[in-house]
Design a protein around this motif. Structure first.
Motif, PDB file in Angstrom:
ATOM      1  N   LYS A   1      59.308  78.590 128.671  1.00  0.00           N
ATOM      2  CA  LYS A   1      60.168  79.554 127.977  1.00  0.00           C
ATOM      3  C   LYS A   1      60.110  79.387 126.464  1.00  0.00           C
ATOM      4  CE  LYS A   1      63.413  80.174 131.799  1.00  0.00           C
ATOM      5  NZ  LYS A   1      64.827  80.057 132.252  1.00  0.00           N
TER       6      LYS A   1
ATOM      7  N   ASN B   1      58.051  82.910 130.882  1.00  0.00           N
ATOM      8  CA  ASN B   1      59.196  82.595 131.730  1.00  0.00           C
ATOM      9  C   ASN B   1      58.825  82.259 133.167  1.00  0.00           C
ATOM     10  OD1 ASN B   1      61.415  83.138 129.784  1.00  0.00           O
ATOM     11  ND2 ASN B   1      60.487  85.180 129.789  1.00  0.00           N
ATOM     12  N   SER B   2      57.544  82.416 133.514  1.00  0.00           N
ATOM     13  CA  SER B   2      57.124  82.156 134.888  1.00  0.00           C
ATOM     14  C   SER B   2      55.606  82.138 134.950  1.00  0.00           C
ATOM     15  CB  SER B   2      57.657  83.243 135.828  1.00  0.00           C
ATOM     16  OG  SER B   2      57.073  84.505 135.500  1.00  0.00           O
TER      17      SER B   2
END
Length: 600
Positions: A375, A380-381
């Motif tokens: 992040k 974020n992923s």
């Protein structure tokens, strides 16, 4: 001559042994693999092969796959009937291809149909594009799969109405698999779950898996998106992937390709798509674990530990080389058990180090939570890393390359080769990209440490540096010493090993035959002996074409090669049907007059 002084030298004659490190690049054998007489450069509107060979078309854009298809329309009347007919004929601008054997002795040919040339396709030359024109274009690209059978003369012909014959287009339903499936960036108003995409675009090169499937690779997908919004905002990701307010082909007339109306649709293209050619009712699958960028091809290897490794290039100036390593091992006794093996694994990007022209490199992992990809760096992923693979690769410090195109591994899976086609945007050299304003390109080779393709280290060298020794007898634009006045070319692109160890090289470069490109002629296909470095010109294509895509019959007595966009930009070509006909992209087939192995 030392590599570190190569770029400073004005010496015209570069000794082959001193320019390369044979122990690192070439195998010990010096077997003569090249048994044909090299052809001279060609600047005519014809397809030229060596003495002792013959060639003929197999299929051209607009040729029927089904008996109910209409013949190619030289008047270019685009109506609803033409739109529907495009689903029944061979698509335009054929590129990568692969052959799949059938039990009846015939074979299936899977061929990419990369894009379209409006100046050739339409009587209005793309100046008055309508929504119906867009639908026609959408049905003219994608992938064509069809059965072929061998004639008594040794050539092949298309089997009309074969149950295997199939067109896959920009409208064909496809599944999304892997970590990016269902992510919010993949969802649209028409697909609220982010799991089903319509179509595949700009299918450039390809791959072929040992479990019997075809990999088609999406490249310049930004060319098909535009915006109806005058003040369209472009995020850093959209900018990095090349999206603009106006598309090249005016597809924003279709709301699905209008970024103002469907901003996430763009994220659903730029993937590797897996297709089962043996099942015409199967749904193609976009394998998102392999990352999203401008894919050229996908070279599939089985590593010594049984895992699947896929090498890939991102075809744009100053982009990167990637590899994917599967989590699970290949099941050679039950090939259907491998159907989802490309959904789980690790994506890496390459960093090159060393002196000029050779060195060592490392594969940097692109996984969430590693190498700063979290992040704090805007990811974020894992899904976001895959969707924005270019941004992630830049963040971890990958080496920007001179337009990575095709990748090919040798017979033993020991050495891997990749074409860097050119890079006129390069302003600063590095060890693997040794020229600014690189108009000619190079071919690079690497060897995985301990022959472990899943490992993180490799040793690399430049196999060939393209150039023009006639125009530049001194300096870096002369090229390496295996480039000479008889075989010189620019912009290496397609790359493939045959089962005898020959390395086939195709070009997609400047064909003016003037100035920097004098005596190079039209785009061509050459053959290299990787054991000695020798390169010979094998064939040359018609005016303004690219030579791309290559596969062989089971017995290697017939080679299939693609001629793409002859006559582009209004060049004077009427290939393959002669005077007063529209130039059409064509799959050519080549055989020896004595029926022998191609290249021998």
């Amino acid at each position: 001559m030392q590599r570190r002084t190569f770029l400073k030298t004005t010496c015209g004659a570069i000794g082959f042994a001193s320019f390369f490190s044979p122990s690192a690049v070439f195998a010990a054998s010096s077997e003569n693999l090249l048994g044909f007489e090299q052809i001279a450069f060609n600047d005519k509107d014809k397809f030229v092969v060596p003495q002792g060979y013959e060639a003929k078309p197999l299929i051209s854009w607009g040729d029927a796959l089904f008996s109910k298809a209409s013949a190619f329309d030289e008047n270019k009347i685009i109506d609803q009937r033409a739109v529907e007919n495009a689903n029944l004929v061979f698509g335009d601008n054929n590129d990568g291809m692969a052959l799949f054997e059938l039990e009846n002795g015939n074979a299936l040919l899977a061929v990419n149909n990369e894009y379209i040339n409006p100046e050739i396709m339409f009587s209005h030359k793309g100046e008055k594009t309508t929504l119906e024109d867009v639908r026609y274009m959408q049905n003219s690209l994608g992938v064509s799969i069809f059965e072929i059978s061998k004639d008594k003369d040794g050539f092949f012909q298309v089997v009309l109405d074969s149950p295997y014959n199939r067109r896959i287009t920009a409208q064909t339903p496809m599944k999304l698999q892997g970590a990016a499936k269902g992510h919010k960036l993949m969802r649209t108003a028409a697909d609220k779950k982010g799991e089903l995409v319509l179509g595949t675009l700009n299918n450039c090169a390809n791959g072929q898996t040992p479990w019997g499937t075809y990999l088609t690779c999406e490249e310049n997908v930004d060319d098909f998106f535009g915006s109806s919004e005058a003040n369209q905002a472009f995020t850093p990701a959209l900018k990095r992937y090349g999206f603009n307010k106006e598309s090249v082909y005016k597809w924003e007339l279709d709301p699905r390709f209008d970024l103002a109306k469907n901003p996430n649709e763009a994220n659903r293209f730029g993937w590797v798509v897996e297709i089962d050619p043996y099942n015409p009712n199967s749904t193609p699958i976009k394998r998102t674990a392999l990352g999203r960028f401008k894919h050229e091809n996908a070279e599939v290897l089985i590593n010594k530990d049984g895992r699947v490794v896929v090498y890939m290039g991102d075809d744009e100036a100053n982009e990167f080389l990637y590899k994917f390593v599967s989590k699970n091992k290949f099941n050679k006794t039950n090939k259907t058990a491998n159907k989802d093996i490309l959904d789980s694994g690790t994506l890496y990007v390459a960093k090159f180090n060393g002196d000029l022209l050779e060195g060592v490199g490392e594969w940097i992992e692109l996984s969430y939570g590693k190498n700063g990809l979290d992040k704090s760096s805007g990811f974020n992923s894992q899904a976001e890393i895959l969707i924005h693979a270019r941004l992630a690769a830049s963040f971890v410090g990958a080496t920007p390359m001179d337009r990575p195109e095709w990748i090919a591994a040798d017979l033993k899976g020991e050495f891997v080769y990749a074409t860097m086609t050119n890079n006129t945007k390069r302003e600063k050299i590095d060890s693997a990209n040794p020229r600014t304003n690189n108009i000619y390109g190079q071919i690079i080779s690497w060897q995985a440490q301990n022959k472990d393709h899943a490992g993180k280290n490799f040793k690399w060298s430049i196999f060939a540096l393209m150039g023009n020794p006639e125009v530049y007898p001194n300096g870096t634009r002369r090229g390496s010493s295996n480039i000479n006045a008889e075989n010189m070319f620019n912009s290496p692109d397609g790359l493939k090993f045959d089962k005898f160890g020959r390395l086939w090289i195709q070009s997609d470069g400047k064909y003016s035959n003037k100035g920097d490109y004098a005596k190079m002629g039209n785009n061509q296909m050459l053959c290299a002996n990787p054991n000695t470095g020798e390169i010979r010109r094998f064939l040359s294509g018609p005016v303004a074409c690219e030579i791309t895509g290559c596969t062989f019959s089971k017995d290697s007595t017939v080679m299939f090669v693609g001629v793409q966009h002859p006559g582009e930009f209004g060049a004077k070509s009427h290939f393959p049907n002669g005077k007063n006909t529209t130039p059409r992209s064509t799959v050519m087939q080549i055989k020896k007059l004595d029926g022998g192995v191609i290249g021998s």
